[in-house]
Design a protein around this motif. Structure first.
Motif, PDB file in Angstrom:
ATOM      1  N   MET A   1       0.516  -0.622  -0.052  1.00  0.00           N
ATOM      2  CA  MET A   1       0.454   0.470   0.132  1.00  0.00           C
ATOM      3  C   MET A   1       0.943   1.732  -0.049  1.00  0.00           C
ATOM      4  O   MET A   1       1.514   1.097   0.398  1.00  0.00           O
ATOM      5  N   ASN A   2       0.640   1.999  -1.289  1.00  0.00           N
ATOM      6  CA  ASN A   2       1.429   3.192  -0.929  1.00  0.00           C
ATOM      7  C   ASN A   2       0.956   4.117   0.631  1.00  0.00           C
ATOM      8  O   ASN A   2       0.126   3.743   0.802  1.00  0.00           O
ATOM      9  N   LYS A   3       2.244   4.594   0.884  1.00  0.00           N
ATOM     10  CA  LYS A   3       1.969   5.765   2.175  1.00  0.00           C
ATOM     11  C   LYS A   3       2.194   7.382   1.451  1.00  0.00           C
ATOM     12  O   LYS A   3       3.590   7.431   0.877  1.00  0.00           O
ATOM     13  N   LEU A   4       1.782   8.313   2.661  1.00  0.00           N
ATOM     14  CA  LEU A   4       2.779   9.573   2.459  1.00  0.00           C
ATOM     15  C   LEU A   4       1.937  10.213   3.743  1.00  0.00           C
ATOM     16  O   LEU A   4       0.958  10.108   3.998  1.00  0.00           O
ATOM     17  N   ALA A   5       3.381  11.095   3.754  1.00  0.00           N
ATOM     18  CA  ALA A   5       2.773  11.603   5.174  1.00  0.00           C
ATOM     19  C   ALA A   5       2.754  13.228   4.459  1.00  0.00           C
ATOM     20  O   ALA A   5       3.558  14.057   4.235  1.00  0.00           O
ATOM     21  N   LEU A   6       1.397  14.069   5.037  1.00  0.00           N
ATOM     22  CA  LEU A   6       1.073  15.141   5.114  1.00  0.00           C
ATOM     23  C   LEU A   6       1.095  15.824   6.367  1.00  0.00           C
ATOM     24  O   LEU A   6       0.162  15.502   7.074  1.00  0.00           O
ATOM     25  N   ARG A   7       1.600  17.286   6.534  1.00  0.00           N
ATOM     26  CA  ARG A   7       1.416  17.313   8.200  1.00  0.00           C
ATOM     27  C   ARG A   7       0.355  19.356   7.717  1.00  0.00           C
ATOM     28  O   ARG A   7       0.539  19.539   6.944  1.00  0.00           O
TER      29      ARG A   7
END
Length: 275
Positions: A1-7
């Motif tokens: 599964m693709n993951k991306l951190a966004l704050r």
């Protein structure tokens, strides 16, 4: 599964369906982009940004006036905040050349977003409409790399004709299908959340905005459905987005400012939180 951190504050919109025939929708969407540049730390456009997409070369080589204007607005947004583009069922041929030209990032959805409101599974949504067997069969065919390669090798005029025919067939098919068949399948949603390890899903595609509470393996879960955008042909006009920040997740609706200023070519919008 693709993951991306966004704050920070993340906005997500979907199903704008930009094209030559929707100038008021485009104007409202451009006002939304201006608002996002001022208020959001990142913007995700989660598929069906365009009503049809026949290849990046079409956009980058000789875009018609409406498309050139759209690309300018998207570039201006990407220069200010991170702009992330996910593919939908209408614009699944968007590619890295377009993203590079805009200064945007192309997302491979579904993707798990690591946000200040917790992990969120983000998808366009058509992959969960598994009861519509004919559509899922069509989806598998047109997403095949070899089929896409053949289509993109065709002359632009032929690609336009094929896209127009496909849109007409799609409209006809939708009129003949019950709404329940075109909505997401509950078991598919549960399986997607389990596989992603999430209890929150955000998606578009169905044009049925809502917040659906779920129980998943004894835990509370939620499914947020993004609004579609339509300011040209339906009354009242509609549109909206989801806002994600440390305080949580909110579904916002676009609301026209009434009356529209004299001489304005479209609608300006403001956020109206869900009741």
């Amino acid at each position: 599964m693709n993951k991306l951190a966004l704050r920070g504050t993340v906005w997500v919109a979907s199903d704008i369906h930009l094209g030559e025939a929707v100038p008021r929708t485009a104007r409202a969407f451009y006002d939304f982009l201006e608002q996002a540049r001022d208020q959001a730390d990142a913007l995700i456009l989660c598929g069906d940004l365009f009503d049809a997409w026949i290849g990046d070369d079409h956009a980058l080589r000789t875009p018609p006036a409406w498309l050139a204007a759209a690309l300018d607005e998207l570039r201006a947004t990407a220069r200010t905040i991170p702009l992330l583009l996910a593919r939908g069922n209408r614009d699944f041929l968007m590619g890295p050349s377009l993203a590079d030209a805009l200064g945007a990032r192309l997302l491979d959805a579904p993707v798990v977003l690591d946000t200040d409101a917790g992990p969120i599974l983000l998808a366009h949504g058509d992959e969960y409409c598994t009861d519509d067997l004919a559509y899922q069969r069509f989806r598998r065919i047109v997403r095949a790399p070899r089929v896409q390669q053949i289509f993109l090798s065709l002359p632009l005029s032929l690609r336009r004709a094929i896209a127009a025919h496909a849109r007409a067939r799609s409209r006809q098919a939708r009129r003949a299908k019950p709404m329940a068949l075109m909505d997401v399948n509950a078991a598919a949603i549960e399986q997607a959340l389990r596989s992603a390890g999430c209890t929150t899903l955000v998606h578009g595609h169905t044009h049925r905005p809502a917040i659906h509470p779920l129980t998943l393996d004894g835990h509370t879960a939620q499914r947020y459905v993004l609004p579609d955008w339509e300011f040209d042909h339906d009354a009242p006009p509609r549109g909206g987005w989801i806002e994600i920040d440390p305080a949580g997740i909110r579904l916002e609706y676009a609301k026209t400012l009434d009356p529209v200023p004299e001489g304005a070519s479209g609608y300006r919008i403001k956020a109206r939180p869900q009741d």
